[in-house]
Design a protein around this motif. Sequence first.
Motif, PDB file in Angstrom:
ATOM      1  N   MET B   1      26.050 110.955 108.548  1.00 27.44           N
ATOM      2  CA  MET B   1      25.283 111.627 107.509  1.00 27.44           C
ATOM      3  C   MET B   1      25.606 111.037 106.145  1.00 27.44           C
ATOM      4  O   MET B   1      26.712 110.563 105.924  1.00 27.44           O
ATOM      5  N   ARG B   2      24.652 111.121 105.250  1.00 28.84           N
ATOM      6  CA  ARG B   2      24.859 110.486 103.948  1.00 28.84           C
ATOM      7  C   ARG B   2      25.579 111.433 102.991  1.00 28.84           C
ATOM      8  O   ARG B   2      25.146 111.660 101.875  1.00 28.84           O
ATOM      9  N   ALA B   3      26.648 112.030 103.445  1.00 32.03           N
ATOM     10  CA  ALA B   3      27.388 112.943 102.583  1.00 32.03           C
ATOM     11  C   ALA B   3      28.869 112.880 102.927  1.00 32.03           C
ATOM     12  O   ALA B   3      29.247 112.554 104.051  1.00 32.03           O
ATOM     13  N   HIS B  48      28.106 115.099 111.633  1.00 35.90           N
ATOM     14  CA  HIS B  48      28.344 113.667 111.431  1.00 35.90           C
ATOM     15  C   HIS B  48      28.755 113.333 110.007  1.00 35.90           C
ATOM     16  O   HIS B  48      28.421 112.279 109.497  1.00 35.90           O
ATOM     17  N   ILE B  49      29.437 114.254 109.356  1.00 32.74           N
ATOM     18  CA  ILE B  49      30.086 113.902 108.095  1.00 32.74           C
ATOM     19  C   ILE B  49      31.386 113.211 108.488  1.00 32.74           C
ATOM     20  O   ILE B  49      32.202 113.770 109.210  1.00 32.74           O
ATOM     21  N   GLN B  50      31.555 111.967 108.033  1.00 31.36           N
ATOM     22  CA  GLN B  50      32.680 111.183 108.554  1.00 31.36           C
ATOM     23  C   GLN B  50      33.908 111.232 107.657  1.00 31.36           C
ATOM     24  O   GLN B  50      34.976 110.804 108.057  1.00 31.36           O
ATOM     25  N   LYS B  51      33.709 111.710 106.440  1.00 31.73           N
ATOM     26  CA  LYS B  51      34.805 111.635 105.486  1.00 31.73           C
ATOM     27  C   LYS B  51      34.975 113.027 104.883  1.00 31.73           C
ATOM     28  O   LYS B  51      34.061 113.521 104.226  1.00 31.73           O
ATOM     29  N   VAL B  52      36.109 113.647 105.133  1.00 33.43           N
ATOM     30  CA  VAL B  52      36.303 115.033 104.723  1.00 33.43           C
ATOM     31  C   VAL B  52      37.625 115.151 103.973  1.00 33.43           C
ATOM     32  O   VAL B  52      38.663 114.673 104.442  1.00 33.43           O
ATOM     33  N   ALA B  53      37.576 115.798 102.820  1.00 34.26           N
ATOM     34  CA  ALA B  53      38.803 116.065 102.063  1.00 34.26           C
ATOM     35  C   ALA B  53      39.084 117.561 102.068  1.00 34.26           C
ATOM     36  O   ALA B  53      38.172 118.360 101.890  1.00 34.26           O
ATOM     37  N   VAL B  54      40.324 117.915 102.286  1.00 32.62           N
ATOM     38  CA  VAL B  54      40.737 119.319 102.230  1.00 32.62           C
ATOM     39  C   VAL B  54      41.651 119.470 101.019  1.00 32.62           C
ATOM     40  O   VAL B  54      42.652 118.752 100.894  1.00 32.62           O
ATOM     41  N   PHE B  55      41.287 120.373 100.115  1.00 35.27           N
ATOM     42  CA  PHE B  55      42.124 120.622  98.937  1.00 35.27           C
ATOM     43  C   PHE B  55      42.983 121.842  99.208  1.00 35.27           C
ATOM     44  O   PHE B  55      42.458 122.937  99.421  1.00 35.27           O
ATOM     45  N   THR B  56      44.286 121.666  99.205  1.00 40.91           N
ATOM     46  CA  THR B  56      45.170 122.797  99.474  1.00 40.91           C
ATOM     47  C   THR B  56      46.101 123.003  98.296  1.00 40.91           C
ATOM     48  O   THR B  56      46.380 122.084  97.532  1.00 40.91           O
ATOM     49  N   PHE B 132      24.857 120.827 108.655  1.00 42.83           N
ATOM     50  CA  PHE B 132      24.686 120.488 107.239  1.00 42.83           C
ATOM     51  C   PHE B 132      23.550 119.506 107.009  1.00 42.83           C
ATOM     52  O   PHE B 132      23.030 119.414 105.904  1.00 42.83           O
ATOM     53  N   SER B 133      23.178 118.754 108.044  1.00 43.33           N
ATOM     54  CA  SER B 133      22.091 117.791 107.813  1.00 43.33           C
ATOM     55  C   SER B 133      20.790 118.535 107.544  1.00 43.33           C
ATOM     56  O   SER B 133      19.939 118.046 106.800  1.00 43.33           O
ATOM     57  N   LYS B 134      20.632 119.748 108.111  1.00 45.17           N
ATOM     58  CA  LYS B 134      19.438 120.540 107.801  1.00 45.17           C
ATOM     59  C   LYS B 134      19.469 121.029 106.362  1.00 45.17           C
ATOM     60  O   LYS B 134      18.442 121.039 105.675  1.00 45.17           O
ATOM     61  N   ILE B 140      17.062 117.861  99.660  1.00 46.69           N
ATOM     62  CA  ILE B 140      16.242 116.718  99.250  1.00 46.69           C
ATOM     63  C   ILE B 140      14.792 117.152  99.058  1.00 46.69           C
ATOM     64  O   ILE B 140      14.150 116.804  98.064  1.00 46.69           O
ATOM     65  N   ASP B 141      14.278 117.956 100.000  1.00 46.49           N
ATOM     66  CA  ASP B 141      12.887 118.406  99.909  1.00 46.49           C
ATOM     67  C   ASP B 141      12.635 119.205  98.635  1.00 46.49           C
ATOM     68  O   ASP B 141      11.579 119.104  98.024  1.00 46.49           O
TER      69      ASP B 141
END
Lengths: 416, 372
Positions: B1-3, B48-56, B132-134, B140-141
């Motif tokens: 996904m592009r996010a 399919h979000i490939q990059k995830v940051a968790v702020f703790t 989330f892709s929905k 975008i729409d």
Amino acid sequence: MLLAGGQGSRLGILTRKMAKPAVSFGGKYRIIDFPLSNCINSGVDTVGVLTQYRPLRLNTHIGIGIPWDLDRNIGGVTVLPPYEKSEDTEWYTGTANAIYQNMEYMESFNPDYILILSGDHIYKMDYEAMLSFHKANNADITIAVMPVPLEEASRFGIMIADEDKRITEFEEKPEHPRSNLASMGIYIFNFKTLKKALFDMKSQPALDFGKHVIPYCRDHGSPLYAYEFNGYWKDVGTLNSYWEANMELIDIVPEFNLYEEYWKIYTKSDIQPPQYFADTSAVDASIIGEGSDIYGEVYHSVIGCGVTIGKGAVVRDSIIMNGTRIGDSSRVEKSIIAENCHIGKDCEIGFGEDIANDTAPHIYNHGLVTIGEKSVIPIGTRIGRNSVVSGITIKTDYSNSTLPEGSTLIKESEDI
Amino acid sequence: MRAIGIILAGGGSSRMGELSRERAVCAMPIAGSYRSIDFTLSNMSNSHIQKVAVFTQYNARSLNEHLNSSKWWDLGRKQGGLYVFTPAITAKNSSWYRGTADAIYQNLHFLKNSHEPYVVISSGDCVYKMDFSKVLQYHIDKKADITVVCKDMGLGSNIERFGTVSMNEEYRIKEFEEKPLHARTSTISCGIYIARRRQLIEMIEQSAKEERFDFVRDILIRHKDTKRIYGYKIDSYWRNIASIEDYYSTNMDFLKSDVRDYFFRQYPDIYSKVEDLPPAKYNAGAKVRNSLVSSGCIVNGIVDNSILFKKSYIGNNCTVRNSIILNDVFIDDNTVIENCIVESRGTIKANSTFVGDGNIRIVVERNERYVI
């Protein structure tokens, strides 16, 4: 080197589509999980798994070894199937022949010692302690042995050792055993000794450790030692011993305890949710895997993961493997039901007398009903003891919805 | 996904009482086998979000323990992966995260060094399933600047700890109130946002310059008339667990078959750390009714309308009713527990009685545990 290529034909329908080491055990495990977990718990982190018979389930289970922490940069787990060569291509024809054919794999690690295991026993063992014993005795070969009752000794390979545990003689399934130390099929070899023996014996057909390699090494003066193991060790080679070993897990403090913190057994778990008990359920003396929904009653049984036991159903003294559904109001007694079966409503599995099975009485006995994986049993079917059923069965496969005691109903499905 | 994904997992909660004394809310165990953050992490992975940051920030020990490997959520990837950002002292900065926007600001390099055009932000203390892709497609729409996921909680529900939103007929957000005492609408923000990455960087930098640190108050509410902020309404299951009542009732929701079916049986799955525990075991005398039991439990007594988390031991002749027993709790023989939440790693002596009258009682018992 973990030998996992055998069929285990005495497990009947359970090993029709998978090798014995891939058969489920103890609710969520498969038999190979025990030697694999022993390896990693003993610090053995380079493991070759030799596969041959129907390896798909084993391959998908092992993957790159993540559940056992065997996904390593160096070593880790490698699945070793038989392969084609430019000449003399053959299957693995014997235990030692299989090892011989993977000489290249072993040499790539330049090891001092090779541990040979088989993938079809239930036990917890520290191979590191065995290796220390091996080193302390300057042995060439160490064979793990366990004391068995003398009257049963004639079923095993028997080692005769002196007081220093050095093996002086051995006998394969002797009529009049002179010792009660049975070989467990676990060997530590000095790699040089193993390599020389395998090359010298390579033209022997069906090269086997017990029959050929060990006698050869003894005759050439290699010091052989017996490492005595006194823990729980169970060969689950027959349906009855398989059933018994499962049932032993249910004891209050079982001899083979899965709940110990420091010798965990690892497995690939696909199903994670907790299990649910409905208002209508009852449970007693059982172990149950993750994600199972129990609406009926379960007594003295081992239930796998993702199983559904319908409302009013009663399961007693049975093994139900992953993903199987038992319909409402069915009764299941002393049965082994493999993975992803669907038992319809109002069935009665395991009724009647202990009448010998009509096709394979040496496999299906002790009153156990065995149902192969992905089988379907229609509504209201009665299946007698010592019977075996496999495939998608329909009403017309049964006369009067009944399969009498000791019958065999194996339906070939479209796929192989 | 592009996010890319950002999970805000910083908080403790005074409404959680003793339960969050030793852990962040996102690490609260849920539904027997999971922890709260698993839901958001699995949603991101499944989208399919490939990059995830968790702020703790707050007491992250058990959260960090849970996040010890990214492979459980299939985020152990060469491209992307799982990042955990705790506040750090740098040459430019010597403070804790002073708010949600500040947390993002202090880790702005993560946004700046990414190439994905969008950012999905979610709090980690919610139980839900979402593709989330929905939401992104909707974003975008609508040509939105920020999309806020909203849910109508229905009249009469207690929503004073949430932010409420009012939308026009095109779902553009007109009013946004943070934790109003008297709510004019029952639609709340779920704490899940999508924004364009460059836009977000700009807004975060702007508010940092003005010493404003809260994402909702200082970004959403301030920009509601200048930016196109849209609501994405959901009517699927969504619960926030950051109060004892909600934590208890969310867990108890999993005793309903439709909720279990939605989370456990329907695609896609929720993942959690694998703990390699043996199957649960029931000895003679066990009676289990309308309850969830997790792996590693040993049950000898009566369990009714309750949830047993992993590795609990219920002694002989015990009764556990309408209660939640968290991980690795040992309950010795002849004990009665009703309407309680028993804190993890607790040991309850034989012949004890703990009953919550009216309210849910939190039981924290740290006795010597004798090995049986």
